[in-house]
Design a protein around this motif. Structure first.
Motif, short mmCIF file in Angstrom:
data_model
loop_
_atom_site.label_atom_id
_atom_site.label_comp_id
_atom_site.label_asym_id
_atom_site.label_seq_id
_atom_site.Cartn_x
_atom_site.Cartn_y
_atom_site.Cartn_z
N TYR A 67 0.76 -1.13 -0.11
CA TYR A 67 -0.14 0.02 -0.04
C TYR A 67 0.96 1.43 -0.14
N LEU A 153 -9.40 -1.72 -4.05
CA LEU A 153 -8.26 -2.40 -3.42
C LEU A 153 -7.83 -3.74 -4.07
N TYR A 156 -6.18 -2.93 -7.24
CA TYR A 156 -4.68 -2.44 -7.07
C TYR A 156 -3.89 -3.55 -6.71
N GLU A 163 -2.53 3.51 -9.28
CA GLU A 163 -2.81 4.45 -8.29
C GLU A 163 -4.42 4.51 -7.97
N LEU A 185 -4.00 5.88 -2.86
CA LEU A 185 -2.97 4.93 -2.87
C LEU A 185 -2.24 5.10 -3.93
N PRO A 186 -0.92 5.00 -3.97
CA PRO A 186 -0.04 4.50 -2.87
C PRO A 186 -0.21 5.65 -1.50
N VAL A 187 -0.31 5.61 -0.26
CA VAL A 187 -0.54 6.44 0.72
C VAL A 187 0.96 7.26 0.64
N ILE A 220 -4.78 0.49 6.61
CA ILE A 220 -5.07 1.27 5.31
C ILE A 220 -6.41 1.32 4.84
#
Length: 288
Positions: A67, A153, A156, A163, A185-187, A220
């Motif tokens: 993440y 997610l 991802y 992203e 995301l990514p954080v 997350i």
């Protein structure tokens, strides 16, 4: 010059439209009060959630987690939150323009649409619509945000997108609504926050229990779901605020048009009366 019949017909049509805009304004006002309270009550929580995650990551050092790094995919998922109905001024078009003018190329974008208006506009412009969950925005629940979060997610982690972005309208007050495009995301830790921690040197490093990877696997997604749900709530409040303003403006414009048509009708009527009197007088003089 239009005849009295045409003016009267036009005036009646505008008066009918004005009744509709008045009713829509009242409905939007009632909905806005409820949505505004909900948005203002929940906003501190979502802001604190965002700041807390940023603070945690700024003190975590170099953690290698899916993440927190790019997975190599050039595609970008964009959750676009608009409304299912129009007549709300620039509410929907502003979000669409924000997506277009952002740093996301059309060929790289995968749209996860919330709201028919945004989906229809982006589809016409050639964007790829991956998901249509328009019914969510009618009565958004946290479980809806969880479902959307799970979709993006999964994409991802599967490498389908590299992203994840969120486009929505932030609610500041009844008349101010700000379109926003944020990266989920990514954080990424805010640079000013990370630098501040280094300079202070007072914050203890983050100690995860259990391990960092397992903790972030739980943290997350919850962070993402909270931000998405907050966007839903603010968007609903912004939509009703924008519609209330649009219908208020439409009602005022209708009043101006009715006043103008009333003057035109009175002038046409006066002209017709004058013409009739002239004809009568002319006829009487001809008999004499």
């Amino acid at each position: 010059m239009a005849s009295m019949r045409d003016i009267k017909r036009r005036k009646a049509s505008i008066e009918s439209t004005q009744q509709i805009t008045k009713a829509m304004k009242l409905v939007s006002t009632v909905k806005l009060q409820k949505a505004k309270t909900r948005a203002e009550d929940s906003k501190p929580y979502f802001n604190k959630m965002y700041d807390t995650v940023q603070s945690i990551l700024s003190r975590s050092g170099n953690i290698d987690h899916p993440y927190l790094r790019s997975n190599g995919s050039g595609k970008k998922a964009v959750i676009v939150v608009t409304s299912n109905r129009g007549l709300a001024g620039g509410y929907n078009s502003n979000v669409v323009k924000l997506v277009e003018s952002g740093n996301i190329a059309k060929e790289d974008a995968k749209i996860y649409g919330i709201g028919k208006k945004g989906i229809e506009s982006l589809a016409r412009k050639g964007y790829e619509i991956v998901s249509d969950d328009s019914e969510i925005i009618n009565e958004p629940l946290f479980s809806d945000a969880v479902e959307i979060g799970r979709k993006v997610l999964d994409a991802y982690l599967a490498g389908e997108v590299g992203e994840i972005y969120l486009a929505y309208t932030g609610f500041k007050n009844t008349v101010v609504h700000i379109p926003k495009l944020i990266k989920l995301l990514p954080v990424e830790v805010k640079e000013d926050l990370a630098e501040g921690k280094k300079e202070e040197g007072k914050e203890a490093p983050m100690n995860y229990e259990p391990e960092a990877e397992e903790s972030l696997d739980l943290l997350i997604p919850k962070y993402m779901n909270s931000i998405i749900y907050g966007a839903f709530i603010e968007s609903v409040a912004s939509e009703n605020g924008a519609r209330m303003q649009a219908m208020d403006a439409a009602t005022s414009n209708a009043e101006d048009m009715i006043a103008t048509l009333s003057v035109a009708f009175n002038r046409a009527r006066q002209g017709a009366i004058t013409q009739e009197l002239t004809e009568i007088i002319s006829g009487a003089e001809a008999l004499n």
